[in-house]
Design a protein around this motif. Structure first.
Motif, PDB file in Angstrom:
ATOM      1  N   ASP A 203       0.763  -1.271   0.063  1.00  0.00           N
ATOM      2  CA  ASP A 203       0.227  -0.043  -0.208  1.00  0.00           C
ATOM      3  C   ASP A 203       0.717   1.262  -0.092  1.00  0.00           C
ATOM      4  O   ASP A 203       0.264   2.259  -0.581  1.00  0.00           O
ATOM      5  CB  ASP A 203      -0.962   0.007   1.221  1.00  0.00           C
ATOM      6  CG  ASP A 203      -1.869  -0.989   0.990  1.00  0.00           C
ATOM      7  OD1 ASP A 203      -2.330  -1.548  -0.158  1.00  0.00           O
ATOM      8  OD2 ASP A 203      -2.789  -1.056   1.940  1.00  0.00           O
ATOM      9  N   GLY A 207       1.087   4.247  -2.833  1.00  0.00           N
ATOM     10  CA  GLY A 207       0.909   5.484  -2.756  1.00  0.00           C
ATOM     11  C   GLY A 207       2.276   6.412  -2.657  1.00  0.00           C
ATOM     12  O   GLY A 207       1.994   7.319  -2.431  1.00  0.00           O
ATOM     13  N   ASP A 212      -1.867   4.328   1.061  1.00  0.00           N
ATOM     14  CA  ASP A 212      -2.972   4.083   0.137  1.00  0.00           C
ATOM     15  C   ASP A 212      -3.664   2.893   0.410  1.00  0.00           C
ATOM     16  O   ASP A 212      -3.352   1.577  -0.151  1.00  0.00           O
ATOM     17  CB  ASP A 212      -2.559   4.174  -1.391  1.00  0.00           C
ATOM     18  CG  ASP A 212      -3.807   4.143  -2.219  1.00  0.00           C
ATOM     19  OD1 ASP A 212      -4.831   4.154  -1.680  1.00  0.00           O
ATOM     20  OD2 ASP A 212      -3.559   4.172  -3.577  1.00  0.00           O
ATOM     21  N   ARG A 214      -5.656  -0.461   0.538  1.00  0.00           N
ATOM     22  CA  ARG A 214      -6.368  -1.061  -0.552  1.00  0.00           C
ATOM     23  C   ARG A 214      -7.782  -1.620   0.306  1.00  0.00           C
ATOM     24  O   ARG A 214      -7.630  -2.603   1.390  1.00  0.00           O
ATOM     25  CB  ARG A 214      -5.714  -2.218  -1.001  1.00  0.00           C
ATOM     26  CG  ARG A 214      -6.257  -2.946  -2.056  1.00  0.00           C
ATOM     27  CD  ARG A 214      -5.135  -3.664  -2.876  1.00  0.00           C
ATOM     28  NE  ARG A 214      -4.506  -4.552  -2.152  1.00  0.00           N
ATOM     29  CZ  ARG A 214      -4.775  -5.939  -2.119  1.00  0.00           C
ATOM     30  NH1 ARG A 214      -5.721  -6.403  -2.975  1.00  0.00           N
ATOM     31  NH2 ARG A 214      -4.202  -6.881  -1.294  1.00  0.00           N
ATOM     32  N   ARG A 401      -7.091  11.085  -4.636  1.00  0.00           N
ATOM     33  CA  ARG A 401      -6.946  10.312  -3.424  1.00  0.00           C
ATOM     34  C   ARG A 401      -6.919  11.503  -2.183  1.00  0.00           C
ATOM     35  O   ARG A 401      -7.308  10.909  -1.020  1.00  0.00           O
ATOM     36  CB  ARG A 401      -5.529   9.930  -3.342  1.00  0.00           C
ATOM     37  CG  ARG A 401      -5.419   8.685  -4.375  1.00  0.00           C
ATOM     38  CD  ARG A 401      -3.880   8.282  -4.374  1.00  0.00           C
ATOM     39  NE  ARG A 401      -3.044   8.996  -4.946  1.00  0.00           N
ATOM     40  CZ  ARG A 401      -1.769   8.846  -5.320  1.00  0.00           C
ATOM     41  NH1 ARG A 401      -1.191   7.850  -4.945  1.00  0.00           N
ATOM     42  NH2 ARG A 401      -0.909  10.186  -5.585  1.00  0.00           N
ATOM     43  N   THR A 405      -9.623  10.564   0.849  1.00  0.00           N
ATOM     44  CA  THR A 405      -8.979  10.632   2.215  1.00  0.00           C
ATOM     45  C   THR A 405     -10.124  11.369   3.109  1.00  0.00           C
ATOM     46  O   THR A 405     -10.215  10.955   4.265  1.00  0.00           O
ATOM     47  CB  THR A 405      -7.672  11.100   2.154  1.00  0.00           C
ATOM     48  OG1 THR A 405      -6.943  10.162   1.476  1.00  0.00           O
ATOM     49  CG2 THR A 405      -7.241  11.137   3.878  1.00  0.00           C
ATOM     50  N   SER A 440     -12.950   3.352  -4.490  1.00  0.00           N
ATOM     51  CA  SER A 440     -11.265   3.350  -4.708  1.00  0.00           C
ATOM     52  C   SER A 440     -10.981   4.178  -6.112  1.00  0.00           C
ATOM     53  O   SER A 440      -9.919   4.564  -6.123  1.00  0.00           O
ATOM     54  CB  SER A 440     -10.627   2.393  -4.449  1.00  0.00           C
ATOM     55  OG  SER A 440     -11.137   1.807  -2.916  1.00  0.00           O
ATOM     56  N   GLY A 605      -0.919   6.929  -9.617  1.00  0.00           N
ATOM     57  CA  GLY A 605      -0.197   7.405  -8.971  1.00  0.00           C
ATOM     58  C   GLY A 605       0.995   8.113  -9.606  1.00  0.00           C
ATOM     59  O   GLY A 605       1.971   8.694  -8.648  1.00  0.00           O
TER      60      GLY A 605
END
Length: 605
Positions: A203, A207, A212, A214, A401, A405, A440, A605
Motif C-alpha cells: 500500500d 501511494g 493508500d 486497499r 486520493r 481521504t 477507490s 499514482g
C-alpha cells in the motif's frame, strides 16, 4: 506424528520467511527514501508560504487549551468524574476476576463493530480494556465539547480531530489488545503479521510513500466487464464529458428522455454497479430513455476549466445532444450530489433565459445551502483553502486520493481502521466489493473549478443568495426554479446532511416532493427494490414545513426502495409514450460502446 513435530511443521519456512523479510526491508528502504524526498519538497513549499500547519489544527487546539485553562474548576470536575468511573470499573473488574458477575459500567454503541468478537465480553481482561477505552474516549470527547467560549468553527474542528484521535487509539487497532488478532497470530505462528507487513508495504508503494489502503480486491472488477455493464452507446463527447444513451429494453418509452448528471468528484457508475443494484438499468427497464453524463478524469491540461465550463459543457451541451439524438426537445433531469448542485444552478439559469427544455428535476443528496455543511466544513477555512489552492495550482488539479481521504475520515472506523485491522493485523486480503471498488476509483478536480466551488459555496455560501453568483454571464437565483421537483435525502448522510439538503424545500418555488431514505449518501440512493427490502424511506403529502424535524414527525415510513415512488412521480411528467429509441437512430451516430473511454481513465499514482 509427535506434538513437537506437529508444532515444527506449523512454523513458517525459515528460508521463505527470510526471503520475504529481506524483500520487505529492501522495498521499505526505497519507500522511506521516496517519502523523505517528497516530504522535504512539500515542507519547503509550505515554509515558503508560511504554512507549517496546512490543516490549521494547532491554532484550534491552542484556543481550546486557553479556554480550558481559564476554567480550571470545570476541568477538575471532569477529571474527578473520570476517576469515579474508573473506580466503578475497577470494582466491577475485580468482581469478575473473583468469579462474580458485574454489570458493565459503559458499553459500546449499538452497531459498533470494533468489539463484535465474543472475547470482548467473555474475557474479563479484554472487557476491562474495552471499558477503560470507552470511558476515556467518552470523557475526552465530553470535556472538549463542554468547553465554553469557542466559536462554532473551532468547536467543530476540535471535536472532529479529537474523535479522529479517539478512534485511532481504540484497542482493536493494536495487535496486543485485539483478541481476534492475538488468536490469529497464535494459530498461524505469526504468519498473519508477516503477510500484513507485506500488505502495508504494498500500500505504501502504491501511494509512493503515503498510505493508500486497499479496500477491496481491485483485480476482481473491471469497468465495462462486471461493473458499468448496462448496454448503451456514447453518442456525444467534448473535453469535459461523454454522453451515454442506453439501449431500450421495452417496446415503448416515455416521450421525454431522462438526463442524469452525476457528481464529477466520483465516477458515474455508482448508479450502474451490477445488474441487481443498477439504478440506470432499472430506469431503462421502466420504459425511460436514459442519458448519463460521464465526466472526464481531468489532468493538468484542464486546470483552468471553471464551474461555468462544467455547466456549459455538461448539462447544457447534453440537452443539445439529446435533441439531436432523439428529436425530442423536452427532458426530465436528475442531479446527484455536486451534480445536483450544478443542476440547481443550471435550472435557475435556464429559467432566467426563458429556456424551458427541462420539465421536471430530481435531486439526489444535493446541497444548495451550505450554512450547515456538516463535518466537511472542518476542512474549509482560509488557512486550509490557501494550502489546498497552492497544491492544486502547482499540479493543475486536486489528486482524487486527497478527496477520498477526506471522505474516509468522516467514517474512520468503517473506512480506515477496519481495513488496518483486516489487511495489516489479520494479514487478510480485502473482500471483493463493488461499492468499495468504485469508492477507490477516484477522480481529480480541476484547480479553477474546485477552488470556486469550495470558496463560493462551502466557505461563503453564495449559491443560495439570489444574484450573488454569476455563471456564464447570468446571475443565479435558485428561487427561479418553478419546476416539479423531487428531492431525495438520506438520513445518515455524512457528506450532505439531510437537514441541510432539506433547505431546498423552502428555496424552490414549484411543487417540491421531499423523500428521506434510510442509510447514507450512497447506500440510501443505491437501494433497489428487493425481497426482503433492505432500507425504507419516509414520505409526506402536502407542503413541506420549514422545520425538517417537524416534517419527519409528520412523515410516513415506507418499507422498501424509494425507486418505485420516484417512478410513479416521474410518470406525471413523462409526456406520454412513444416507440423505444435505439442509440444512433436519429442525427447522432454512436462513437463507442458504453461505458466509454472517459470513465476508464484511472487517477493513478
Amino acid at each position: 506424528m509427535t506434538e513437537a513435530q506437529d508444532t515444527q511443521n506449523k512454523l513458517p519456512d525459515p528460508v521463505e520467511l527470510s526471503r520475504t523479510m529481506a524483500s520487505i526491508a529492501e522495498r521499505s528502504q526505497r519507500i522511506v527514501q521516496e517519502f523523505i524526498e517528497q516530504q522535504n519538497a512539500e515542507s519547503g513549499d509550505r515554509d515558503a508560504l508560511g504554512m507549517t500547519d496546512p490543516l490549521n489544527i494547532g491554532n484550534a487546539f491552542l484556543e481550546l487549551t486557553t479556554k480550558m485553562m481559564a476554567d480550571p474548576t470545570r476541568l477538575f470536575q471532569a477529571q474527578m468524574g473520570l476517576w469515579q468511573d474508573y473506580m466503578s470499573l475497577w470494582q466491577a473488574a475485580t468482581s469478575r476476576m473473583l468469579g462474580g458477575r458485574a454489570e458493565p459500567v459503559v458499553a459500546p454503541e449499538s452497531g459498533d463493530r470494533r468489539f463484535k468478537d465474543q472475547a470482548w465480553e467473555d474475557s474479563y481482561l479484554f472487557d476491562y480494556i474495552k471499558q477503560t477505552y470507552l470511558l476515556t474516549a467518552r470523557w475526552m470527547q465530553k470535556t472538549v465539547q463542554d468547553v465554553e467560549g469557542l466559536d462554532d468553527k473551532t468547536r467543530r474542528k476540535v471535536d472532529f480531530y479529537t474523535r479522529q484521535f479517539v478512534d485511532a487509539m481504540a484497542p482493536s487497532n493494536f495487535a496486543m489488545t485485539n483478541p481476534e488478532v492475538l488468536r490469529a497470530t497464535l494459530e498461524s505462528r505469526g504468519e498473519n503479521l508477516v503477510k500484513g507487513l507485506e500488505n502495508l508495504v504494498g500500500d505504501l508503494e502504491r501511494g509512493h510513500g503515503k498510505l493508500d489502503i486497499r479496500m477491496t480486491d481491485h483485480e476482481a472488477f473491471e469497468v465495462g466487464v462486471n461493473v458499468a455493464t448496462t448496454p448503451g452507446k456514447v453518442i456525444y463527447e467534448n473535453e469535459l464529458m461523454q454522453l451515454i444513451q442506453y439501449s431500450p429494453t421495452t417496446e415503448t418509452v416515455m416521450r421525454r428522455p431522462l438526463l442524469i448528471v452525476p457528481p464529477w468528484i466520483n465516477k458515474f457508475y455508482i448508479l450502474d454497479l451490477r445488474p441487481k443494484n443498477s439504478f440506470i438499468r432499472w430506469a431503462v427497464s421502466q420504459g425511460i430513455t436514459v442519458f448519463v453524463v460521464s465526466w472526464v478524469n481531468p489532468d493538468e491540461r484542464l486546470a483552468r476549466k471553471s464551474f461555468d465550463d462544467y455547466l456549459l459543457e455538461g448539462p447544457m451541451a447534453a440537452l443539445d445532444a439529446i435533441e439531436q439524438a432523439t428529436g425530442e426537445r423536452e427532458v426530465n433531469a436528475i442531479g446527484y450530489c455536486i451534480g445536483g448542485t450544478l443542476m440547481s444552478a443550471t435550472v435557475a439559469r435556464m429559467a432566467a433565459l426563458g429556456d424551458d427544455r427541462i420539465k421536471s428535476i430530481t435531486f439526489f443528496t444535493t446541497m444548495i445551502d451550505f450554512a450547515e455543511a456538516g463535518e466537511l466544513s472542518v476542512f474549509i477555512d482560509e488557512e486550509q483553502l490557501a494550502a489546498l489552492e497552492d497544491r492544486m495550482n502547482k499540479a493543475g488539479y486536486l489528486d482524487g486520493r486527497a478527496m477520498a481521504t477526506t471522505f474516509n475520515m468522516l467514517r474512520a472506523n468503517d473506512l480506515i481502521w477496519s481495513f488496518v485491522i483486516n489487511n495489516y493485523l489479520m494479514g487478510k486480503e480485502p473482500f471483493p466489493f463493488d461499492l468499495l471498488y468504485w469508492n477507490s476509483d477516484s477522480t481529480r478536480m480541476p484547480a479553477a473549478m474546485h477552488s470556486f466551488y469550495l470558496r463560493r459555496m462551502y466557505q461563503q455560501n453564495d449559491l443560495v443568495k439570489p444574484g450573488c453568483i454569476t455563471l456564464a454571464n447570468v446571475p443565479i437565483d435558485l428561487s427561479k426554479n418553478t419546476l416539479p421537483t423531487f428531492v431525495l435525502s438520506t438520513k445518515e448522510d455524512h457528506i450532505a446532511p439531510w437537514k441541510s439538503t432539506y433547505a431546498a424545500t423552502q428555496t424552490y418555488k414549484g411543487p417540491v416532493k421531499f423523500v428521506l431514505a434510510m442509510s447514507g449518501h450512497i447506500a440510501g440512493v443505491v437501494n433497489p427494490p428487493a425481497d426482503p427490502p433492505k432500507y425504507g424511506y419516509w414520505t409526506r403529502k402536502g407542503k413541506a414545513p420549514k422545520d425538517p424535524e417537524k416534517w419527519l414527525q409528520g412523515a410516513t415510513h415506507v418499507e422498501g426502495s424509494w425507486w418505485p415512488e420516484w417512478r410513479a412521480w416521474l410518470a406525471r411528467f413523462g409526456g406520454g409514450e412513444v416507440p423505444a429509441r435505439v442509440p444512433g437512430d436519429h442525427d447522432l451516430k454512436p462513437i463507442e460502446d458504453a461505458p466509454g473511454r472517459y470513465v476508464a481513465v484511472k487517477t493513478g499514482g
